[in-house]
Structure formats: structure tokens, C-alpha cells
Design a protein around this motif. Structure first.
Motif, PDB file in Angstrom:
ATOM      1  N   VAL A 145      43.509-129.796  39.531  1.00  0.00           N
ATOM      2  CA  VAL A 145      42.315-129.197  38.727  1.00  0.00           C
ATOM      3  C   VAL A 145      41.544-128.659  39.886  1.00  0.00           C
ATOM      4  CG1 VAL A 145      40.316-130.210  37.688  1.00  0.00           C
ATOM      5  CG2 VAL A 145      42.281-131.280  36.914  1.00  0.00           C
ATOM      6  N   ALA A 146      41.382-129.419  40.970  1.00  0.00           N
ATOM      7  CA  ALA A 146      40.515-128.942  42.054  1.00  0.00           C
ATOM      8  C   ALA A 146      41.286-127.473  42.754  1.00  0.00           C
ATOM      9  CB  ALA A 146      40.345-129.818  43.312  1.00  0.00           C
ATOM     10  N   VAL A 147      42.527-127.541  42.819  1.00  0.00           N
ATOM     11  CA  VAL A 147      43.232-126.296  43.485  1.00  0.00           C
ATOM     12  C   VAL A 147      42.965-125.246  42.310  1.00  0.00           C
ATOM     13  CG1 VAL A 147      45.468-125.357  43.750  1.00  0.00           C
ATOM     14  CG2 VAL A 147      44.742-127.556  44.271  1.00  0.00           C
ATOM     15  N   ASP A 148      42.932-125.471  40.725  1.00  0.00           N
ATOM     16  CA  ASP A 148      42.417-124.410  40.123  1.00  0.00           C
ATOM     17  C   ASP A 148      41.302-123.904  40.216  1.00  0.00           C
ATOM     18  OD1 ASP A 148      44.904-124.590  38.721  1.00  0.00           O
ATOM     19  OD2 ASP A 148      44.286-125.506  37.001  1.00  0.00           O
ATOM     20  N   THR A 149      40.248-124.781  40.476  1.00  0.00           N
ATOM     21  CA  THR A 149      38.842-124.426  40.760  1.00  0.00           C
ATOM     22  C   THR A 149      38.796-123.551  41.946  1.00  0.00           C
ATOM     23  OG1 THR A 149      37.808-126.448  39.678  1.00  0.00           O
ATOM     24  CG2 THR A 149      36.511-125.234  41.186  1.00  0.00           C
ATOM     25  N   TRP A 150      39.497-123.914  43.088  1.00  0.00           N
ATOM     26  CA  TRP A 150      39.436-123.035  44.236  1.00  0.00           C
ATOM     27  C   TRP A 150      39.923-121.787  44.051  1.00  0.00           C
ATOM     28  CZ3 TRP A 150      43.992-122.200  47.020  1.00  0.00           C
ATOM     29  CH2 TRP A 150      43.929-121.616  48.452  1.00  0.00           C
ATOM     30  N   LEU A 151      41.368-121.753  43.334  1.00  0.00           N
ATOM     31  CA  LEU A 151      41.836-120.411  43.194  1.00  0.00           C
ATOM     32  C   LEU A 151      41.007-119.373  42.643  1.00  0.00           C
ATOM     33  CD1 LEU A 151      45.578-121.518  42.643  1.00  0.00           C
ATOM     34  CD2 LEU A 151      44.600-120.154  44.639  1.00  0.00           C
ATOM     35  N   ALA A 152      40.276-120.046  41.428  1.00  0.00           N
ATOM     36  CA  ALA A 152      39.496-119.190  40.654  1.00  0.00           C
ATOM     37  C   ALA A 152      38.337-118.640  41.404  1.00  0.00           C
ATOM     38  CB  ALA A 152      38.929-120.034  39.533  1.00  0.00           C
ATOM     39  N   HIS A 153      37.756-119.586  42.269  1.00  0.00           N
ATOM     40  CA  HIS A 153      36.685-118.745  43.247  1.00  0.00           C
ATOM     41  C   HIS A 153      37.097-117.823  44.077  1.00  0.00           C
ATOM     42  CE1 HIS A 153      33.174-120.920  42.180  1.00  0.00           C
ATOM     43  NE2 HIS A 153      33.811-122.115  42.142  1.00  0.00           N
ATOM     44  N   ALA A 154      38.504-118.085  44.834  1.00  0.00           N
ATOM     45  CA  ALA A 154      39.146-117.087  45.673  1.00  0.00           C
ATOM     46  C   ALA A 154      39.143-115.572  44.869  1.00  0.00           C
ATOM     47  CB  ALA A 154      40.296-117.731  46.103  1.00  0.00           C
ATOM     48  N   LEU A 155      39.756-115.848  43.665  1.00  0.00           N
ATOM     49  CA  LEU A 155      40.351-114.850  42.854  1.00  0.00           C
ATOM     50  C   LEU A 155      38.837-113.910  42.646  1.00  0.00           C
ATOM     51  CD1 LEU A 155      42.258-112.911  41.581  1.00  0.00           C
ATOM     52  CD2 LEU A 155      42.085-114.336  39.512  1.00  0.00           C
ATOM     53  N   ALA A 156      37.953-114.461  42.203  1.00  0.00           N
ATOM     54  CA  ALA A 156      36.521-114.048  41.935  1.00  0.00           C
ATOM     55  C   ALA A 156      35.995-113.516  42.963  1.00  0.00           C
ATOM     56  CB  ALA A 156      35.613-115.108  41.348  1.00  0.00           C
ATOM     57  N   ASP A 157      36.020-113.779  44.278  1.00  0.00           N
ATOM     58  CA  ASP A 157      34.981-113.527  45.426  1.00  0.00           C
ATOM     59  C   ASP A 157      36.226-112.507  45.956  1.00  0.00           C
ATOM     60  OD1 ASP A 157      33.489-115.424  45.228  1.00  0.00           O
ATOM     61  OD2 ASP A 157      34.035-116.837  46.276  1.00  0.00           O
ATOM     62  N   GLU A 158      37.442-112.523  45.663  1.00  0.00           N
ATOM     63  CA  GLU A 158      38.466-111.285  46.332  1.00  0.00           C
ATOM     64  C   GLU A 158      38.535-111.643  47.770  1.00  0.00           C
ATOM     65  OE1 GLU A 158      37.333-107.439  45.236  1.00  0.00           O
ATOM     66  OE2 GLU A 158      37.512-107.724  43.128  1.00  0.00           O
ATOM     67  N   THR A 159      38.760-112.886  48.245  1.00  0.00           N
ATOM     68  CA  THR A 159      38.939-113.298  49.549  1.00  0.00           C
ATOM     69  C   THR A 159      40.314-113.802  49.801  1.00  0.00           C
ATOM     70  OG1 THR A 159      38.023-115.415  49.047  1.00  0.00           O
ATOM     71  CG2 THR A 159      36.249-113.961  49.696  1.00  0.00           C
ATOM     72  N   GLY A 160      40.516-113.959  51.003  1.00  0.00           N
ATOM     73  CA  GLY A 160      41.821-114.390  51.551  1.00  0.00           C
ATOM     74  C   GLY A 160      42.866-113.554  51.003  1.00  0.00           C
ATOM     75  N   HIS A 161      43.916-114.247  50.449  1.00  0.00           N
ATOM     76  CA  HIS A 161      45.142-113.665  49.894  1.00  0.00           C
ATOM     77  C   HIS A 161      44.431-112.432  48.999  1.00  0.00           C
ATOM     78  CE1 HIS A 161      48.801-112.381  48.460  1.00  0.00           C
ATOM     79  NE2 HIS A 161      48.810-113.108  47.230  1.00  0.00           N
ATOM     80  N   TYR A 162      43.630-112.650  48.209  1.00  0.00           N
ATOM     81  CA  TYR A 162      43.123-112.026  46.950  1.00  0.00           C
ATOM     82  C   TYR A 162      42.089-110.620  47.408  1.00  0.00           C
ATOM     83  CZ  TYR A 162      45.190-115.659  44.095  1.00  0.00           C
ATOM     84  OH  TYR A 162      45.845-116.620  43.681  1.00  0.00           O
ATOM     85  N   ALA A 163      42.102-110.695  48.838  1.00  0.00           N
ATOM     86  CA  ALA A 163      41.539-109.332  49.183  1.00  0.00           C
ATOM     87  C   ALA A 163      42.284-108.145  49.102  1.00  0.00           C
ATOM     88  CB  ALA A 163      41.182-109.157  50.869  1.00  0.00           C
ATOM     89  N   ASP A 164      43.597-108.391  48.747  1.00  0.00           N
ATOM     90  CA  ASP A 164      44.562-107.303  48.509  1.00  0.00           C
ATOM     91  C   ASP A 164      44.475-107.055  47.224  1.00  0.00           C
ATOM     92  OD1 ASP A 164      46.774-105.372  48.394  1.00  0.00           O
ATOM     93  OD2 ASP A 164      48.069-106.899  49.153  1.00  0.00           O
ATOM     94  N   PRO A 165      44.229-106.011  46.688  1.00  0.00           N
ATOM     95  CA  PRO A 165      44.210-105.500  45.270  1.00  0.00           C
ATOM     96  C   PRO A 165      45.581-105.660  44.382  1.00  0.00           C
ATOM     97  CG  PRO A 165      43.218-103.647  46.283  1.00  0.00           C
ATOM     98  CD  PRO A 165      43.815-104.650  47.431  1.00  0.00           C
ATOM     99  N   ALA A 166      46.801-105.518  45.313  1.00  0.00           N
ATOM    100  CA  ALA A 166      48.033-105.867  44.728  1.00  0.00           C
ATOM    101  C   ALA A 166      48.189-107.414  44.258  1.00  0.00           C
ATOM    102  CB  ALA A 166      49.225-105.384  45.665  1.00  0.00           C
ATOM    103  N   ALA A 167      47.649-108.322  45.352  1.00  0.00           N
ATOM    104  CA  ALA A 167      47.728-109.430  45.107  1.00  0.00           C
ATOM    105  C   ALA A 167      46.840-110.048  43.845  1.00  0.00           C
ATOM    106  CB  ALA A 167      47.095-110.279  46.275  1.00  0.00           C
ATOM    107  N   ARG A 168      45.724-109.363  43.658  1.00  0.00           N
ATOM    108  CA  ARG A 168      44.909-109.647  42.403  1.00  0.00           C
ATOM    109  C   ARG A 168      45.680-109.110  41.262  1.00  0.00           C
ATOM    110  NH1 ARG A 168      41.134-107.456  45.893  1.00  0.00           N
ATOM    111  NH2 ARG A 168      40.671-105.511  44.475  1.00  0.00           N
ATOM    112  N   ASP A 169      46.349-108.133  41.329  1.00  0.00           N
ATOM    113  CA  ASP A 169      47.110-107.555  40.093  1.00  0.00           C
ATOM    114  C   ASP A 169      48.090-108.648  39.868  1.00  0.00           C
ATOM    115  OD1 ASP A 169      45.617-105.502  39.882  1.00  0.00           O
ATOM    116  OD2 ASP A 169      47.035-104.141  40.802  1.00  0.00           O
ATOM    117  N   ALA A 170      48.920-109.171  40.735  1.00  0.00           N
ATOM    118  CA  ALA A 170      49.987-110.011  40.481  1.00  0.00           C
ATOM    119  C   ALA A 170      49.729-111.087  40.192  1.00  0.00           C
ATOM    120  CB  ALA A 170      50.774-110.204  41.701  1.00  0.00           C
ATOM    121  N   ALA A 171      48.429-111.847  40.334  1.00  0.00           N
ATOM    122  CA  ALA A 171      47.864-112.988  39.757  1.00  0.00           C
ATOM    123  C   ALA A 171      47.855-113.147  38.406  1.00  0.00           C
ATOM    124  CB  ALA A 171      46.593-113.253  40.491  1.00  0.00           C
TER     125      ALA A 171
END
Length: 257
Positions: A170-196
């Protein structure tokens, strides 16, 4: 440390296919071919013909014994290999050398490629298990926040935690959602966001979409905003619709100011 519901931190089990996975079944046909090649080394054509006749006789006698005949295909493979060796030596004269046998060397090369692929798979599975353990440990300790950058493969680590029914997922889901929303870390890459889209479950993606939409309105989203998670879990489609509505409202307001 135990949680209020009695759960305690535990070692994350490895991904399927890792340690403890079902072993590869024995390839009896391959064992038979290897046995023939060892025995045939140094044989001339006439030697191989005699060996083939002996193998054919053994196979004939074994047909009377159901237990002996049911050998996983080994005897059939041995016969076929003796026949191939005989044909090869009829052309080359011998002596037979498996090290110079093109068929044997191609099979060995394929075995090496297969083993390398299996090794890479095992290494990746171990990496996923280690990352899942790291994220679970941080999540269980309340230290999984924006200071921890997301990495490629975190979706697989999150899936492993979910498969293991680890409460820390549950905590990991919350963290991933914030990272995806913020487009930080791995999700700074548009391709990574599309793959998500294909790697993260709908509630996590919907939560990220609403968090991002709220941020674009200028609303403070520094906290966990637990209500966003509850909405996304209850109805991802409605959560996405709300995010789209907020983006549209922001666009209209910006265009008329």
C-alpha cells in the motif's frame, strides 16, 4: 515491529522462477544423444555400424518390457543418433570426433545461449526481489517518500509485493502514484510514463492522474491526500474523469483570465 492488525515485517519472497522454483525436467532424449557421442568418439564407420546394430537389438528387446521401453524417449534418440553418426562416418570415414561434428557444436552453442539467457533471467528476478524488499522496508518504516527516486523495474517490484500480499505494498502504491504524478525519477522519461499504463494497476494510475491535475490547479499536494487514494481505489474511471474535469476547468479559467 508489528502493525496494529498483527502483521509484521517479513522477507519478501523471490519472484516466480527464482530460488525454490521447480527445476527444469530432465531431457532424456538429450541425455541419450550425449551418451552416444561419448561412446562413438574414435569409432570408424564399421565400428559405428556394429554399435547401431547392437542398439537396434536392445531396442527390440526392450519393447517386450513396458517399464524399460518407457524411458522418456532416450532409446529412440540414441537410435537416431547412432544412425546419424553412421551416415556421417560413411561420408568422412572417421574416426568420429564430436568436437568436429557440426551438429554437436551447434547444439552446444545453443545450450550456452540458453544458459546465458537463463542466468540473465535469474539475475533480473533477484534484482526485482531485492528492490521489492528495499521498498517494502522503507514503506514499513514510513521512509518511502519523494527523497527516494523511482527506478526502472519498480513496477515489477510492486507486483511482487502484491503477489505476496505484503501489507507494505500500500505504501509502495502511494509512493509510485506520487512519483508518476510528479514525473520524477524514472518517470521523468516520457517513455517510462507511457509504459506505466500497462505496468501499474488502474487505481495507482488514477491516483497519479488526480494528484497531477490537483497540482496544476495550484492546490497544495505536499501531503498524502488520503482521500485521493480512496477515490482511486473505489472508482478509477471516475477518478480519471475528475482529473480530466479539473484540467479542463483550469484550461478554461486560464483562457478567460
Amino acid at each position: 515491529m508489528n502493525t496494529s492488525d498483527g502483521w509484521g515485517p517479513r522477507r519478501v519472497r523471490e519472484a516466480r522462477g527464482g530460488a525454490g522454483a521447480r527445476r527444469t525436467p530432465i531431457d532424456y532424449a538429450k541425455v541419450g544423444r550425449s551418451s552416444v557421442r561419448r561412446r562413438a568418439r574414435g569409432m570408424t564407420h564399421s565400428d559405428a555400424v556394429m554399435a547401431l546394430k547392437g542398439a537396434e537389438l536392445d531396442a527390440h528387446l526392450a519393447r517386450r518390457d513396458e517399464a524399460a521401453f518407457n524411458d522418456g524417449g532416450r532409446r529412440t534418440a540414441e537410435l537416431a543418433e547412432w544412425q546419424r553418426v553412421v551416415q556421417l562416418l560413411a561420408a568422412t570415414g572417421g574416426p568420429y570426433d564430436p568436437d568436429a561434428d557440426v551438429v554437436v557444436q551447434e547444439e552446444l552453442a545453443e545450450d550456452r545461449r540458453h544458459e546465458e539467457a537463463e542466468q540473465q533471467l535469474r539475475q533480473e528476478q533477484q534484482r526485482v526481489a531485492d528492490r521489492a524488499e528495499e521498498l517494502a522496508r522503507l514503506g514499513g518504516a514510513g521512509r518511502l517518500d519523494r527523497s527516494v527516486p523511482s527506478q526502472a523495474g519498480d513496477e515489477a517490484a510492486r507486483e511482487l509485493l502484491d503477489e505476496n500480499r505484503d501489507y507494505r505494498a500500500v505504501a509502495v502504491d502511494t509512493w509510485l502514484a506520487h512519483a508518476l504524478a510528479d514525473e520524477t525519477g524514472h518517470y521523468a522519461d516520457p517513455a517510462a510514463r507511457d509504459a506505466a499504463v500497462g505496468l501499474l494497476p488502474a487505481p495507482v494510475r488514477a491516483r497519479a492522474a488526480l494528484l497531477a491535475a490537483l497540482a496544476r490547479t495550484g492546490a497544495p499536494v505536499d501531503g498524502d491526500l488520503e482521500f485521493v487514494g480512496r477515490l482511486a481505489q473505489a472508482d478509477p474511471a471516475a477518478t480519471n474523469a475528475l482529473a480530466a474535469w479539473l484540467d479542463n476547468a483550469s484550461a478554461v479559467k486560464g483562457g478567460t483570465s
